[in-house]
Design a protein around this motif. Structure first.
Motif, PDB file in Angstrom:
ATOM      1  N   LEU A 175      61.134  95.216 105.751  1.00  0.00           N
ATOM      2  CA  LEU A 175      61.816  95.749 104.576  1.00  0.00           C
ATOM      3  C   LEU A 175      62.990  96.640 104.991  1.00  0.00           C
ATOM      4  O   LEU A 175      64.074  96.573 104.391  1.00  0.00           O
ATOM      5  CB  LEU A 175      60.824  96.551 103.733  1.00  0.00           C
ATOM      6  N   ASN A 176      62.783  97.462 106.019  1.00  0.00           N
ATOM      7  CA  ASN A 176      63.884  98.270 106.545  1.00  0.00           C
ATOM      8  C   ASN A 176      65.010  97.396 107.083  1.00  0.00           C
ATOM      9  O   ASN A 176      66.200  97.709 106.916  1.00  0.00           O
ATOM     10  CB  ASN A 176      63.385  99.194 107.654  1.00  0.00           C
ATOM     11  N   ASP A 177      64.646  96.287 107.727  1.00  0.00           N
ATOM     12  CA  ASP A 177      65.640  95.371 108.275  1.00  0.00           C
ATOM     13  C   ASP A 177      66.490  94.767 107.156  1.00  0.00           C
ATOM     14  O   ASP A 177      67.724  94.689 107.263  1.00  0.00           O
ATOM     15  CB  ASP A 177      64.934  94.272 109.069  1.00  0.00           C
ATOM     16  N   ARG A 178      65.832  94.344 106.073  1.00  0.00           N
ATOM     17  CA  ARG A 178      66.574  93.751 104.944  1.00  0.00           C
ATOM     18  C   ARG A 178      67.490  94.796 104.302  1.00  0.00           C
ATOM     19  O   ARG A 178      68.624  94.484 103.906  1.00  0.00           O
ATOM     20  CB  ARG A 178      65.597  93.200 103.906  1.00  0.00           C
ATOM     21  N   ALA A 191      77.218  86.126  98.863  1.00  0.00           N
ATOM     22  CA  ALA A 191      75.805  85.908  99.225  1.00  0.00           C
ATOM     23  C   ALA A 191      74.891  86.970  98.633  1.00  0.00           C
ATOM     24  O   ALA A 191      73.806  87.216  99.158  1.00  0.00           O
ATOM     25  CB  ALA A 191      75.666  85.874 100.741  1.00  0.00           C
ATOM     26  N   GLU A 192      75.336  87.603  97.540  1.00  0.00           N
ATOM     27  CA  GLU A 192      74.505  88.654  96.951  1.00  0.00           C
ATOM     28  C   GLU A 192      73.150  88.121  96.496  1.00  0.00           C
ATOM     29  O   GLU A 192      72.114  88.750  96.732  1.00  0.00           O
ATOM     30  CB  GLU A 192      75.217  89.304  95.753  1.00  0.00           C
ATOM     31  N   GLN A 227      67.370  87.831  97.161  1.00  0.00           N
ATOM     32  CA  GLN A 227      66.128  87.056  97.221  1.00  0.00           C
ATOM     33  C   GLN A 227      65.342  87.363  98.497  1.00  0.00           C
ATOM     34  O   GLN A 227      64.112  87.482  98.467  1.00  0.00           O
ATOM     35  CB  GLN A 227      66.451  85.558  97.148  1.00  0.00           C
ATOM     36  N   LYS A 228      66.054  87.524  99.631  1.00  0.00           N
ATOM     37  CA  LYS A 228      65.385  87.869 100.883  1.00  0.00           C
ATOM     38  C   LYS A 228      64.676  89.210 100.751  1.00  0.00           C
ATOM     39  O   LYS A 228      63.516  89.363 101.190  1.00  0.00           O
ATOM     40  CB  LYS A 228      66.408  87.941 102.020  1.00  0.00           C
ATOM     41  N   ASN A 254      59.696  92.485  99.588  1.00  0.00           N
ATOM     42  CA  ASN A 254      59.218  93.546  98.701  1.00  0.00           C
ATOM     43  C   ASN A 254      57.986  93.099  97.914  1.00  0.00           C
ATOM     44  O   ASN A 254      57.030  93.865  97.743  1.00  0.00           O
ATOM     45  CB  ASN A 254      60.341  93.958  97.750  1.00  0.00           C
ATOM     46  N   ASP A 255      58.007  91.857  97.419  1.00  0.00           N
ATOM     47  CA  ASP A 255      56.850  91.340  96.681  1.00  0.00           C
ATOM     48  C   ASP A 255      55.620  91.238  97.581  1.00  0.00           C
ATOM     49  O   ASP A 255      54.498  91.567  97.158  1.00  0.00           O
ATOM     50  CB  ASP A 255      57.172  89.967  96.085  1.00  0.00           C
ATOM     51  N   THR A 256      55.827  90.792  98.808  1.00  0.00           N
ATOM     52  CA  THR A 256      54.698  90.653  99.737  1.00  0.00           C
ATOM     53  C   THR A 256      54.079  92.006 100.056  1.00  0.00           C
ATOM     54  O   THR A 256      52.848  92.164 100.033  1.00  0.00           O
ATOM     55  CB  THR A 256      55.157  89.970 101.038  1.00  0.00           C
TER      56      THR A 256
END
Length: 365
Positions: A281-284, A300-301, A306-307, A312-314
């Motif tokens: 999550l920090n990486d994203r 690419a927003e 979505q990434k 976040n959902d997981t």
């Protein structure tokens, strides 16, 4: 390994002989870097004592790095090999603060006082029961025992507050030392070692993980000390009355241990997964912030969003599962404790019906 300069050694590393810093000089250099760039060193008047510990260096090669040629570098930071663990321990003891150990001993002492006061209250309840049953005592005795119960409750509260203060001091000192060690460890990484860790992982280790350890020290340590002291003391006190009460308590403790073990077995793998997902999550997040211009340039927003949402959902689902599972612990504890209370009353009723009035007071708690 050969000699070149008093601060340089030639070592076989990376598949070839290379000139590298002497371990003692390297440790001394790291200490100087920390002193020059860490404000806490000056504000908290911290003194750094460098040393080098080569845990995988062979004793038969000691003379190659520990001799008079490198005396200047070794004078900056003593060098220890795997066989010098006892020497290293003595070296560290000279500079480690004893204040934290003193605080822990004080905190344990107040925990013992707190448990003693809490278990002393039933004794005064027993005295009140005797007074009420006899009917010959005055209200002075009632007020006296009731006042002692209030003093025990107040003393237990004060002991808990003082214990929390000292444990908090230990937790803060521990987290500061842990951050310092992490900083020194990370700055000592070679390029090869640094490539084994991602930047988000190092951020998580130095922030979130340290906070979690501090919270554990602040809250968990009290429970780790208080729970066994309370359980052992209470069981010993109950065992002096009737074995059936002791058996009921042991069964209750056994059920709680089994339930806690099952919950830990279910949640521990997911807690490890949360650590990995936190890094991701920090990486994203860093991707979206540091590469915002590139993302907008390529439109690419939606892809980046979505990434982020997938991770976040997981992590949200995993956190919900662990929270729900650990949330079962409180009702399980309540059911066990209330069941134990009912068992104590039930066994007490059986004992009271089976004895004469003269022995009534012997089974009243």
């Amino acid at each position: 390994m050969g000699k070149s300069r008093p601060d340089i050694v030639t070592a076989f590393t990376g598949g070839a002989n290379r000139a590298v810093c002497h371990p003692s000089y390297q440790a001394y250099s790291y200490a100087k870097i920390i002193e020059n760039f860490n404000e806490d060193i000056y504000t908290n008047n911290i003194s750094l004592i460098p040393c080098a510990f080569l845990h995988n260096y062979k004793e038969e090669n000691r003379s190659n790095i520990d001799n008079d040629f490198y005396a200047e570098a070794i004078s900056y930071a003593p060098i220890f090999l795997a066989e010098d663990v006892s020497k290293l321990r003595n070296f560290i003891k000279k500079y480690i603060k004893k204040k934290d150990w003193f605080f822990i001993i004080i905190a344990i002492g107040f925990i013992v006082v707190q448990v003693w006061l809490e278990l002393k209250m039933p004794d005064y309840t027993k005295e009140l029961t005797k007074i009420v049953q006899s009917g010959t005592n005055t209200m002075t005795e009632v007020w006296k025992n009731g006042g002692m119960m209030l003093l025990c409750a107040a003393g237990s509260m004060v002991s808990a507050i003082i214990c929390s203060y000292f444990i908090s001091q230990v937790a803060s000192s521990f987290s500061m030392a842990l951050r310092e060690e992490l900083f020194k460890r990370i700055t000592s990484f070679s390029n090869v070692e640094m490539n084994q860790f991602s930047t988000p992982s190092l951020i998580t280790r130095t922030t979130n993980d340290v906070v979690q350890m501090q919270n554990f020290m602040a809250m968990g340590v009290q429970l780790l000390f208080k729970a066994p002291i309370m359980a052992i003391w209470a069981i010993c006190k109950i065992s002096a009355t009737d074995v059936r009460w002791t058996l009921a308590t042991i069964i209750c403790v056994f059920i709680i241990v089994i339930c806690v073990g099952i919950l830990i077995a279910l949640c521990l793998p997911r807690f490890k997964k949360i650590q990995r997902l936190t890094d991701e999550l920090n990486d994203r997040t860093r991707e979206n912030i540091s590469g915002v211009r590139v993302v907008r340039a390529f439109n690419a927003e939606a892809y980046q969003t979505q990434k982020f949402e997938n991770v976040n959902d997981t992590i949200t689902k995993t956190n919900l599962f662990t929270s729900k599972a650990m949330g079962l612990l409180s009702p399980i504890m309540n059911v066990c404790m209330n069941g134990l209370m009912i068992a104590i009353y039930f066994i007490g009723a059986i004992l009271i019906n089976a004895i004469t009035s003269n022995d009534f007071n012997n089974v009243v708690l």
